[in-house]
Design a protein around this motif. Sequence first.
Motif, short mmCIF file in Angstrom:
data_model
loop_
_atom_site.label_atom_id
_atom_site.label_comp_id
_atom_site.label_asym_id
_atom_site.label_seq_id
_atom_site.Cartn_x
_atom_site.Cartn_y
_atom_site.Cartn_z
N ASP A 55 -3.20 0.24 -14.55
CA ASP A 55 -2.96 0.84 -15.86
C ASP A 55 -1.47 1.15 -16.03
OD1 ASP A 55 -5.66 0.82 -16.67
OD2 ASP A 55 -6.05 2.63 -15.49
N VAL A 56 -1.03 1.15 -17.29
CA VAL A 56 0.39 1.36 -17.60
C VAL A 56 0.54 2.39 -18.71
CG1 VAL A 56 2.50 0.30 -18.49
CG2 VAL A 56 1.03 -0.97 -16.90
N PRO A 82 0.82 -1.20 0.00
CA PRO A 82 0.00 0.00 0.00
C PRO A 82 0.87 1.26 0.00
CG PRO A 82 0.07 -0.99 2.18
CD PRO A 82 0.80 -1.93 1.27
N PRO A 83 0.40 2.37 -0.59
CA PRO A 83 -0.86 2.42 -1.36
C PRO A 83 -0.66 1.80 -2.74
CG PRO A 83 0.24 4.55 -1.45
CD PRO A 83 1.08 3.68 -0.55
N ARG A 84 -1.55 0.89 -3.11
CA ARG A 84 -1.42 0.24 -4.40
C ARG A 84 -1.65 1.25 -5.53
NH1 ARG A 84 -3.44 -6.00 -4.50
NH2 ARG A 84 -2.24 -6.70 -2.68
N PRO A 85 -0.75 1.27 -6.50
CA PRO A 85 -0.87 2.29 -7.56
C PRO A 85 -2.05 2.04 -8.50
CG PRO A 85 0.91 0.78 -8.05
CD PRO A 85 0.43 0.43 -6.67
N ASP A 86 -2.61 3.13 -9.00
CA ASP A 86 -3.62 3.06 -10.05
C ASP A 86 -2.97 3.04 -11.42
OD1 ASP A 86 -5.95 3.48 -8.22
OD2 ASP A 86 -4.96 5.42 -7.91
N LEU A 87 -1.77 3.64 -11.48
CA LEU A 87 -1.09 3.83 -12.76
C LEU A 87 0.41 3.62 -12.55
CD1 LEU A 87 -1.07 4.93 -15.75
CD2 LEU A 87 -0.78 7.21 -14.74
N VAL A 88 1.05 2.95 -13.52
CA VAL A 88 2.50 2.78 -13.51
C VAL A 88 3.10 3.51 -14.70
CG1 VAL A 88 4.43 1.16 -13.58
CG2 VAL A 88 2.31 0.52 -12.41
N LEU A 89 4.05 4.40 -14.43
CA LEU A 89 4.87 4.98 -15.50
C LEU A 89 6.06 4.05 -15.68
CD1 LEU A 89 4.83 8.81 -14.69
CD2 LEU A 89 3.26 7.48 -16.10
#
Length: 226
Positions: A78-79, A46-53
């Motif tokens: 999402d990526v 946590p916090p689990r990401p919503d988006l990965v760059l």
Amino acid sequence: MIEVLVVDDDLRVARVNAAYVGKVPGFHVAGRAHSAAETLAALEAPPRPDLVLMDHYLPDGTGLEIVREMRRRGHQTDVIMVTAARDVETVQAAMRQGALQYLVKPFAFAGLRAKLEAYAELRRTLDGGGEAEQAEVDRIFSALSAAAEPQLPKGHSPTTAELVRRSLMSADRPLSAQEIAERTGVSRQTAQRYLKLLERTGRATLSLRYGDAGRPEHRYVWATRA
């Protein structure tokens, strides 16, 4: 807030990209990772990401290998690929494996900001739920493809456009052209011209406020906050 995991093998680049993310309203850096192993571990914490760059070239694997492993483990995060890899084969593979966007290094803050703002708009559209008519489907699929910075028409100044954009983004309520003019130091007519441009390109949303008499006042709000 949209939680973002920044992945890059270069510690300095990761810091810069994380700083960029932190400057975009509505986004928060959940963490930074510099290898495939760190990335997969961060997805569980946590916090689990919503988006990965996602960088592509990592010391213990590639970004695309990480995406495949993410999906195998059931992560639907999402990526957006953020990488120097520009060969068509890698770009195609990223698209087929579900990367929402592909940003080629080197890039300026404006390039990443546009991708993130478009991503936020996409999430807002999808969060509405329900069934989608064709127009809504088209809007969903075009949300990220519209991420590029709009070309300014002849006679428009990039500096003035940025002043108006920042003023609108930082506001906590809809603003009129007069209020934007007071905040930026430009004339009301100039502010109105740039606000209309933002509205035409989908970056701002127009609303009308009716007073006791006379014409309604045009008020604008940044689109991702509408």
